[in-house]
Design a protein around this motif. Structure first.
Motif, short mmCIF file in Angstrom:
data_model
loop_
_atom_site.label_atom_id
_atom_site.label_comp_id
_atom_site.label_asym_id
_atom_site.label_seq_id
_atom_site.Cartn_x
_atom_site.Cartn_y
_atom_site.Cartn_z
N THR A 1 0.84 -1.20 0.00
CA THR A 1 0.00 0.00 0.00
C THR A 1 0.87 1.25 0.00
N LEU A 2 1.92 1.26 0.79
CA LEU A 2 2.83 2.39 0.84
C LEU A 2 3.50 2.63 -0.51
N PHE A 3 3.95 1.57 -1.17
CA PHE A 3 4.55 1.70 -2.50
C PHE A 3 3.53 2.22 -3.51
N ALA A 4 2.30 1.74 -3.44
CA ALA A 4 1.26 2.20 -4.37
C ALA A 4 0.99 3.69 -4.18
N ILE A 5 0.91 4.14 -2.95
CA ILE A 5 0.69 5.56 -2.67
C ILE A 5 1.87 6.39 -3.18
#
Length: 145
Positions: A18-22
């Motif tokens: 999720t952090l990478f996607a954001i």
């Protein structure tokens, strides 16, 4: 018990994904480069009569400029800093034609640099370039006969 271990293993992986996607989808904040009006004024002072077709932000504070004169078009970047004192900019042409034109208006021999207050300002108007091209075509046509 098994579900707790599974959740502990999947939780960090999901959070990381999720952090990478954001980070991938979020826009990169930018302060912008020098005011385009300042860059256009600088270009118009050195290359009067040329049409500024495009002036866009480029890497590390540079501005990419595309100019038109008659049927000719040149592109280059105006780069402040990078080892130069304040008030000086590097010129980085995109091709040989731009290099030839910019070398005529450079304030420093051997390098493509514009000074903020040159002792002898160098300029090349669109009208002068077109007149020069017309004369050279006339000479070439005259030599064919």
């Amino acid at each position: 018990m098994f579900t707790n271990r599974l959740l502990r293993a999947i939780g960090p992986v999901t959070a990381l994904a999720t952090l990478f996607a954001i980070a991938y989808l979020a826009p990169i904040p930018a302060l912008g480069n020098a005011d385009r009006a300042i860059v256009v004024a600088l270009v118009n002072g050195r290359l009067p009569g040329w049409t500024v077709e495009e002036a866009t932000d480029a890497w590390e504070g540079a501005t990419s400029v595309t100019l038109g004169c008659g049927g000719d078009e040149i592109g280059f970047q105006i780069v402040p800093g990078h080892g130069l004192p304040a008030g000086m900019v590097w010129l980085q042409p995109t091709d040989g034609s731009a290099n030839r034109i910019l070398s005529e208006v450079s304030d420093y021999p051997g390098y493509l640099i514009w000074l903020e207050k040159p002792l002898t300002p160098h300029a090349l108007s669109c009208q002068d370039l077109l007149a020069r091209q017309t004369r050279s075509r006339g000479r070439a046509a005259g030599s064919v006969d």
